[in-house]
Design a protein around this motif. Structure first.
Motif, PDB file in Angstrom:
ATOM      1  N   ASP A   1       0.845  -1.190   0.000  1.00 52.43           N
ATOM      2  CA  ASP A   1       0.000   0.000   0.000  1.00 52.43           C
ATOM      3  C   ASP A   1       0.879   1.239   0.000  1.00 52.43           C
ATOM      4  N   ALA A   2       1.157   1.772  -1.191  1.00 52.42           N
ATOM      5  CA  ALA A   2       1.986   2.966  -1.307  1.00 52.42           C
ATOM      6  C   ALA A   2       1.297   4.186  -0.711  1.00 52.42           C
ATOM      7  N   ALA A   3      -0.039   4.138  -0.603  1.00 54.20           N
ATOM      8  CA  ALA A   3      -0.783   5.295  -0.094  1.00 54.20           C
ATOM      9  C   ALA A   3      -0.718   5.409   1.423  1.00 54.20           C
ATOM     10  N   PHE A   4      -0.285   4.342   2.102  1.00 56.16           N
ATOM     11  CA  PHE A   4      -0.195   4.376   3.564  1.00 56.16           C
ATOM     12  C   PHE A   4       1.144   5.012   3.920  1.00 56.16           C
ATOM     13  N   THR A   5       1.120   6.282   4.299  1.00 49.40           N
ATOM     14  CA  THR A   5       2.352   7.070   4.409  1.00 49.40           C
ATOM     15  C   THR A   5       2.801   7.319   5.849  1.00 49.40           C
ATOM     16  N   ASP A   6       2.070   6.842   6.847  1.00 50.50           N
ATOM     17  CA  ASP A   6       2.491   7.036   8.235  1.00 50.50           C
ATOM     18  C   ASP A   6       3.855   6.379   8.451  1.00 50.50           C
ATOM     19  N   ASP A   7       4.795   7.130   9.029  1.00 54.60           N
ATOM     20  CA  ASP A   7       6.136   6.597   9.223  1.00 54.60           C
ATOM     21  C   ASP A   7       6.215   5.631  10.400  1.00 54.60           C
ATOM     22  N   LYS A   8       5.522   5.967  11.493  1.00 57.61           N
ATOM     23  CA  LYS A   8       5.592   5.125  12.688  1.00 57.61           C
ATOM     24  C   LYS A   8       4.180   4.869  13.218  1.00 57.61           C
ATOM     25  N   PRO A   9       3.398   4.115  12.471  1.00 57.80           N
ATOM     26  CA  PRO A   9       2.023   3.857  12.909  1.00 57.80           C
ATOM     27  C   PRO A   9       2.001   2.860  14.060  1.00 57.80           C
ATOM     28  N   SER A  10       0.950   2.935  14.851  1.00 62.20           N
ATOM     29  CA  SER A  10       0.744   1.948  15.911  1.00 62.20           C
ATOM     30  C   SER A  10       0.188   0.666  15.299  1.00 62.20           C
ATOM     31  N   GLN A  11       0.231  -0.411  16.070  1.00 58.61           N
ATOM     32  CA  GLN A  11      -0.327  -1.676  15.587  1.00 58.61           C
ATOM     33  C   GLN A  11      -1.819  -1.519  15.296  1.00 58.61           C
ATOM     34  N   GLU A  12      -2.509  -0.759  16.120  1.00 56.02           N
ATOM     35  CA  GLU A  12      -3.951  -0.589  15.908  1.00 56.02           C
ATOM     36  C   GLU A  12      -4.229   0.193  14.627  1.00 56.02           C
ATOM     37  N   GLN A  13      -3.398   1.206  14.320  1.00 56.18           N
ATOM     38  CA  GLN A  13      -3.577   1.943  13.072  1.00 56.18           C
ATOM     39  C   GLN A  13      -3.377   1.041  11.854  1.00 56.18           C
ATOM     40  N   ILE A  14      -2.356   0.177  11.920  1.00 60.53           N
ATOM     41  CA  ILE A  14      -2.102  -0.754  10.816  1.00 60.53           C
ATOM     42  C   ILE A  14      -3.268  -1.721  10.664  1.00 60.53           C
ATOM     43  N   ALA A  15      -3.756  -2.246  11.803  1.00 57.27           N
ATOM     44  CA  ALA A  15      -4.874  -3.192  11.758  1.00 57.27           C
ATOM     45  C   ALA A  15      -6.134  -2.527  11.219  1.00 57.27           C
ATOM     46  N   ASP A  16      -6.405  -1.302  11.636  1.00 57.18           N
ATOM     47  CA  ASP A  16      -7.596  -0.591  11.146  1.00 57.18           C
ATOM     48  C   ASP A  16      -7.510  -0.365   9.642  1.00 57.18           C
ATOM     49  N   HIS A  17      -6.324  -0.007   9.159  1.00 58.47           N
ATOM     50  CA  HIS A  17      -6.159   0.209   7.724  1.00 58.47           C
ATOM     51  C   HIS A  17      -6.368  -1.100   6.964  1.00 58.47           C
ATOM     52  N   MET A  18      -5.866  -2.183   7.504  1.00 55.45           N
ATOM     53  CA  MET A  18      -6.058  -3.482   6.855  1.00 55.45           C
ATOM     54  C   MET A  18      -7.538  -3.840   6.828  1.00 55.45           C
ATOM     55  N   ARG A  19      -8.277  -3.548   7.885  1.00 58.19           N
ATOM     56  CA  ARG A  19      -9.718  -3.838   7.906  1.00 58.19           C
ATOM     57  C   ARG A  19     -10.437  -3.058   6.796  1.00 58.19           C
ATOM     58  N   ARG A  20      -9.990  -1.829   6.549  1.00 56.60           N
ATOM     59  CA  ARG A  20     -10.654  -1.009   5.531  1.00 56.60           C
ATOM     60  C   ARG A  20     -10.378  -1.517   4.121  1.00 56.60           C
ATOM     61  N   ILE A  21      -9.137  -1.879   3.855  1.00 53.18           N
ATOM     62  CA  ILE A  21      -8.799  -2.266   2.477  1.00 53.18           C
ATOM     63  C   ILE A  21      -9.114  -3.722   2.184  1.00 53.18           C
ATOM     64  N   LEU A  22      -9.359  -4.538   3.220  1.00 56.68           N
ATOM     65  CA  LEU A  22      -9.602  -5.961   3.012  1.00 56.68           C
ATOM     66  C   LEU A  22     -10.789  -6.220   2.090  1.00 56.68           C
ATOM     67  N   PRO A  23     -11.991  -5.673   2.354  1.00 54.30           N
ATOM     68  CA  PRO A  23     -13.101  -5.934   1.426  1.00 54.30           C
ATOM     69  C   PRO A  23     -12.917  -5.253   0.074  1.00 54.30           C
ATOM     70  N   GLN A  24     -12.211  -4.116   0.040  1.00 53.39           N
ATOM     71  CA  GLN A  24     -11.999  -3.426  -1.231  1.00 53.39           C
ATOM     72  C   GLN A  24     -11.093  -4.251  -2.154  1.00 53.39           C
ATOM     73  N   ARG A  25      -9.987  -4.748  -1.613  1.00 54.11           N
ATOM     74  CA  ARG A  25      -9.010  -5.465  -2.446  1.00 54.11           C
ATOM     75  C   ARG A  25      -9.514  -6.858  -2.842  1.00 54.11           C
ATOM     76  N   THR A  26     -10.236  -7.512  -1.959  1.00 55.25           N
ATOM     77  CA  THR A  26     -10.669  -8.883  -2.221  1.00 55.25           C
ATOM     78  C   THR A  26     -11.996  -8.963  -2.951  1.00 55.25           C
ATOM     79  N   GLY A  27     -12.815  -7.911  -2.855  1.00 59.30           N
ATOM     80  CA  GLY A  27     -14.147  -7.973  -3.422  1.00 59.30           C
ATOM     81  C   GLY A  27     -15.100  -8.788  -2.578  1.00 59.30           C
ATOM     82  N   LEU A  28     -14.697  -9.161  -1.357  1.00 64.61           N
ATOM     83  CA  LEU A  28     -15.524  -9.978  -0.458  1.00 64.61           C
ATOM     84  C   LEU A  28     -16.037  -9.067   0.653  1.00 64.61           C
ATOM     85  N   SER A  29     -17.228  -8.562   0.480  1.00 62.68           N
ATOM     86  CA  SER A  29     -17.764  -7.568   1.416  1.00 62.68           C
ATOM     87  C   SER A  29     -17.989  -8.132   2.808  1.00 62.68           C
TER      88      SER A  29
END
Length: 501
Positions: A223-251
């Motif tokens: 994810d080139a758009a994820f530009t946070d240099d030092k994100p927390s684990q929760e920030q990374i997990a939240d971002h993954m939750r958002r892109i998971l249905p978008q990238r997979t097409g599995l809502s």
């Protein structure tokens, strides 16, 4: 000396090296700057060659039982499957097929094996200075203590203090390819298939899901758009939750119970040298590359085993004088070309996986995906990623020293052949290569070869007979499973004289 060899770094490479040296009768101390062992890790795949190394260290069985055998990779565009690659044992007599298992669990098993051999890592013991002279290395630790060792091996990763102290260059680049990693549980209707890894191509970046032991999943996303240099684990997990249905097409696909999340950037670097005097490098301290293909831990385990038997011969005084220096130089001569090839291959695979241009995506999705659906390509992929093809024929201990003849040739890997011990009990070749060499052959000629090997190697060589009568020349097999030479006692003596002086 406080110890024969000081190993800096208690990751999989350092632990494997320490276990192998102890099998050879070499005294070892292992230090690590961390307060304790890691409980999570980015690496989670062990190929067949890695299984062989762990088997020869007597550290495989529990891991093989715990691992997930998810031997397929299915690529999707949305919900449409485009390619399925099947991995497995290439049929080359391996100890175990590829395993999906956390590097942290591999390290834990190696620590158990190290304890069985009488040693434990020293945690919170960071190296701050290494001074070497003609007889050894003095290591100064962060708490002021010093350790005197005949040899030091840096297995302390990309930012290796050992490498910096030795003055060895580490050219390369830290590139802009950044990946998110998340471990957790997935729910969906229908649920994802746990018999293999699933991957999705998407204009904004690929995303993959690999089943892990304990009903866990490892998610990886570019994810080139994820530009946070030092994100927390929760920030990374939240971002993954958002892109998971978008990238997979599995809502309906949901990520929960996250146990670990990390962000990493890819490095591509290769040390100028693997040795400076009495200081050597192994694993990520010597080479680092993209994670695709699961080659990092695999290459490092091979480094450790290759170096261990050579250091052991020198420590024991069985290789001496200028020949000892030449023998130690064969470590770099045999292993650095492989690291170069792995770096090139992993770079190419990464570029394919993260292709962002329309042409790159077209080439990947419409051409390469169809090519990789072919059975022979998949068999070639299994063979290539396994590193079972690795040969040292062209190295200084290969055919130039050991002669030619039919396969296997000196420097080639010897398969895990069915054998018999002198008392007639059945065994496997690699099961006997635990800190020892082996003479494999039948008849009086093989007995003569065994005696010739014993004159130089002492009790470090074992006698084996192939299951059934072969009539083939006797083989002297190195502790790392590669052929030293074959033939009669004259050929074996010539090889040992050339290798050991």
């Amino acid at each position: 000396m406080d110890t024969d060899v000081l190993v800096v770094g208690a990751g999989p490479v350092g632990l494997a090296l320490a276990c192998a040296l102890l099998q050879h009768g070499v005294s070892v101390r292992v230090i690590d700057k961390a307060a304790g062992p890691a409980t999570t890790s980015r690496a989670n795949f062990v190929h067949a060659r890695g299984s062989e190394v762990l088997d020869r260290l007597d550290a495989l069985e529990e891991l093989a039982q715990e691992s997930v055998r998810a031997m397929t990779i299915t690529s999707y565009a949305g919900d449409r499957p485009m390619m399925r690659i099947r991995f497995g044992d290439p049929g080359l007599g391996t100890a175990a097929p590829p395993m999906v298992i956390s590097q942290a669990r591999v390290e834990a098993r190696l620590r158990e094996r190290l304890a069985q051999l009488g040693e434990r890592p020293e945690w919170g013991a960071g190296l701050v200075e290494a001074r070497q002279d003609t007889s050894g290395v003095t290591a100064t630790l962060g708490d002021g203590r010093t350790i005197r060792a005949a040899w030091m091996v840096g297995c302390d990763g990309t930012g290796s203090t050992v490498r910096k102290q030795a003055g060895i260059g580490f050219p390369g680049v830290k590139v802009s390819e950044r990946f998110l990693l998340v471990d957790g549980r997935l729910d969906g209707d229908p649920p994802l298939d746990r018999s293999g890894t699933s991957g999705w191509t998407h204009p904004e970046g690929m995303l993959g899901a690999m089943p892990m032991p304990g009903d866990q999943w490892r998610l990886l996303a570019y994810d080139a758009a994820f530009t946070d240099d030092k994100p927390s684990q929760e920030q990374i997990a939240d971002h993954m939750r958002r892109i998971l249905p978008q990238r997979t097409g599995l809502s309906g696909l949901r990520l929960h119970d996250v146990t670990w999340a990390s962000l990493f950037s890819v490095h591509r670097r290769l040390a100028d040298s693997y040795r400076a005097g009495r200081i050597l490098l192994a694993g990520d301290a010597a080479h680092v590359h993209a994670p695709f293909g699961g080659q990092g831990m695999l290459t490092g385990l091979g480094d450790a085993e290759n170096l261990a038997w050579k250091l052991a011969l020198i420590v024991a005084g069985l290789a001496h004088g200028p020949a000892a220096t030449r023998l130690l130089d064969t470590y770099q001569a045999e292993r650095r070309p492989l690291a170069t090839a792995v770096l090139r291959g992993s770079t190419a695979v990464t570029k394919v996986n993260i292709a962002g241009s329309p042409f790159g995506r077209l080439l990947r999705d419409q051409v390469l995906m169809r090519v990789f659906n072919q059975g022979w390509i998949q068999r070639w992929t299994t063979y290539t990623t396994s590193q079972l093809w690795v040969s040292y024929r062209r190295g200084p201990l290969g055919t130039r020293l050991g002669g030619r003849g039919g396969k296997p040739r000196p420097g080639d890997r010897v398969g895990d052949l069915a054998c018999e011990r002198p008392d007639g009990s059945p065994t496997r070749l690699h099961a006997e290569l635990r800190g020892t060499w082996a003479v494999l052959g039948d008849g009086p000629a093989a007995e003569a070869v065994f005696e010739a090997a014993r004159r130089r190697l002492g009790d470090r060589v074992t006698r084996l007979r192939p299951a059934g009568t072969t009539g083939r020349p006797a083989m002297l097999v190195r502790p790392d499973g590669h052929l030293a030479c074959k033939g009669g006692p004259a050929e074996v003596t010539r090889w040992l004289d050339g290798a050991l002086g």
